[in-house]
Design a protein around this motif. Structure first.
Motif, short mmCIF file in Angstrom:
data_model
loop_
_atom_site.label_atom_id
_atom_site.label_comp_id
_atom_site.label_asym_id
_atom_site.label_seq_id
_atom_site.Cartn_x
_atom_site.Cartn_y
_atom_site.Cartn_z
N TRP A 83 -3.63 5.45 3.74
CA TRP A 83 -4.30 4.02 3.80
C TRP A 83 -5.00 3.80 5.30
O TRP A 83 -6.23 2.99 5.74
CB TRP A 83 -3.33 2.64 4.11
N MET A 84 -4.38 4.70 5.81
CA MET A 84 -5.91 4.77 7.03
C MET A 84 -7.05 5.31 7.47
O MET A 84 -7.86 5.25 7.74
CB MET A 84 -4.26 5.49 8.18
N HIS A 85 -6.76 6.28 5.94
CA HIS A 85 -8.11 7.21 5.74
C HIS A 85 -9.50 5.96 5.51
O HIS A 85 -10.48 6.46 5.68
CB HIS A 85 -8.26 8.26 4.63
N ALA A 130 -16.01 -5.28 3.66
CA ALA A 130 -15.69 -4.75 4.94
C ALA A 130 -14.13 -4.87 5.50
O ALA A 130 -12.94 -4.57 5.34
CB ALA A 130 -16.11 -3.60 5.76
N LEU A 131 -15.16 -6.00 5.87
CA LEU A 131 -13.77 -7.12 6.48
C LEU A 131 -12.00 -7.40 5.75
O LEU A 131 -11.18 -7.15 6.77
CB LEU A 131 -13.69 -8.17 7.03
N LEU A 132 -12.69 -7.38 4.89
CA LEU A 132 -11.15 -7.65 3.45
C LEU A 132 -10.51 -6.58 3.14
O LEU A 132 -9.47 -7.22 3.47
CB LEU A 132 -12.11 -8.17 2.15
N ILE A 133 -10.62 -5.72 3.60
CA ILE A 133 -10.33 -4.40 2.47
C ILE A 133 -9.56 -3.95 3.91
O ILE A 133 -8.33 -3.26 3.46
CB ILE A 133 -11.64 -3.06 2.45
N ILE A 134 -10.55 -3.98 4.94
CA ILE A 134 -9.59 -3.60 6.37
C ILE A 134 -8.61 -4.21 6.36
O ILE A 134 -7.52 -3.66 6.24
CB ILE A 134 -10.27 -3.82 7.12
N VAL A 135 -8.12 -5.73 6.09
CA VAL A 135 -7.88 -6.26 6.51
C VAL A 135 -6.54 -6.29 5.81
O VAL A 135 -5.28 -5.82 6.04
CB VAL A 135 -7.74 -7.94 6.41
N PHE A 136 -6.38 -5.97 4.61
CA PHE A 136 -5.51 -6.23 3.09
C PHE A 136 -4.81 -4.50 3.35
O PHE A 136 -3.64 -4.31 3.09
CB PHE A 136 -6.17 -5.66 2.34
N LEU A 137 -5.69 -3.61 3.85
CA LEU A 137 -5.11 -1.89 3.64
C LEU A 137 -4.13 -1.97 4.93
O LEU A 137 -3.11 -1.93 5.25
CB LEU A 137 -5.79 -1.05 4.64
N ALA A 138 -4.50 -3.07 6.43
CA ALA A 138 -3.89 -2.19 7.26
C ALA A 138 -2.16 -3.53 7.35
O ALA A 138 -1.29 -3.51 7.99
CB ALA A 138 -5.01 -2.89 8.75
N VAL A 139 -2.69 -4.31 6.72
CA VAL A 139 -0.93 -5.07 6.65
C VAL A 139 -0.44 -4.78 5.38
O VAL A 139 0.86 -4.81 5.90
CB VAL A 139 -2.10 -7.34 6.36
N LEU A 140 -0.81 -4.74 4.55
CA LEU A 140 -0.27 -4.58 3.34
C LEU A 140 0.18 -2.80 3.69
O LEU A 140 1.55 -1.90 2.89
CB LEU A 140 -0.58 -4.38 1.72
N LYS A 141 -0.64 -1.76 3.77
CA LYS A 141 -0.27 -0.18 3.64
C LYS A 141 -0.10 0.58 2.90
O LYS A 141 1.25 0.99 2.91
CB LYS A 141 0.51 0.29 5.51
N PRO A 142 -0.94 -0.02 1.96
CA PRO A 142 -0.27 0.57 0.23
C PRO A 142 -0.28 2.13 0.33
O PRO A 142 0.52 2.61 -0.88
CB PRO A 142 -1.59 -0.65 -0.76
N PHE A 143 -0.90 3.18 0.79
CA PHE A 143 -0.98 4.42 -0.01
C PHE A 143 -0.25 4.63 1.47
O PHE A 143 -0.89 5.08 2.31
CB PHE A 143 -2.44 4.64 0.05
#
Length: 143
Positions: A83-85, A130-143
């Motif tokens: 997710w961080m990548h 980009a904002l939508l994807i970044i927020v979901f990645l940072a909150v959910l940390k799916p990978f």
């Protein structure tokens, strides 16, 4: 200390995104004024765009990168997570977008920008994705 830096990172992110949303919107209005030959409005937009870019957009981006880098220093394990990548790739693309905005700002100031207001209406939506994807990645940390 971590929570203070995280809070500062979030504040810088909100400020940077506000500018990333607003500057291209100014470009929409600037292009419309250019097409109508409204010289006084054009001069006003040039000043607004420059002040927004130099006074808010650039400092916000720098602060975001400094605080984000500090968070990565404090939490190096994040660098091994997928997710961080993705998030860092999107941040890199936003930095490119930021600099493309500077190019358009300079073109408008020199009277050389030929892009239409319709182009800038679409261009204005890219950071939203980009904002939508970044927020979901940072909150959910799916990978």
């Amino acid at each position: 200390m971590y929570l203070w830096i995280k809070a500062l990172h979030l504040i810088a992110m909100v400020t940077w995104f506000a500018a990333l949303f607003y500057l291209p919107r100014l470009f929409v209005y600037h292009a419309m004024a250019r097409d109508k030959g409204e010289t006084q409005a054009i001069d006003h937009f040039i000043v607004m765009e420059r002040k927004l870019y130099r006074g808010i957009m650039m400092p916000s981006m720098i602060a975001l990168l400094l605080f984000g880098g500090t968070l990565l220093y404090l939490m190096p394990s994040w660098l091994s997570q997928g997710w961080m990548h993705i998030k860092l790739t999107l941040v890199l693309l936003l930095i490119v977008y930021h600099h493309v905005c500077m190019i358009y700002l300079k073109q408008f100031a020199q009277g050389r920008c030929t892009k239409t207001h319709r182009f800038f209406r679409i261009f204005n939506e890219l950071p939203v994705i980009a904002l939508l994807i970044i927020v979901f990645l940072a909150v959910l940390k799916p990978f």
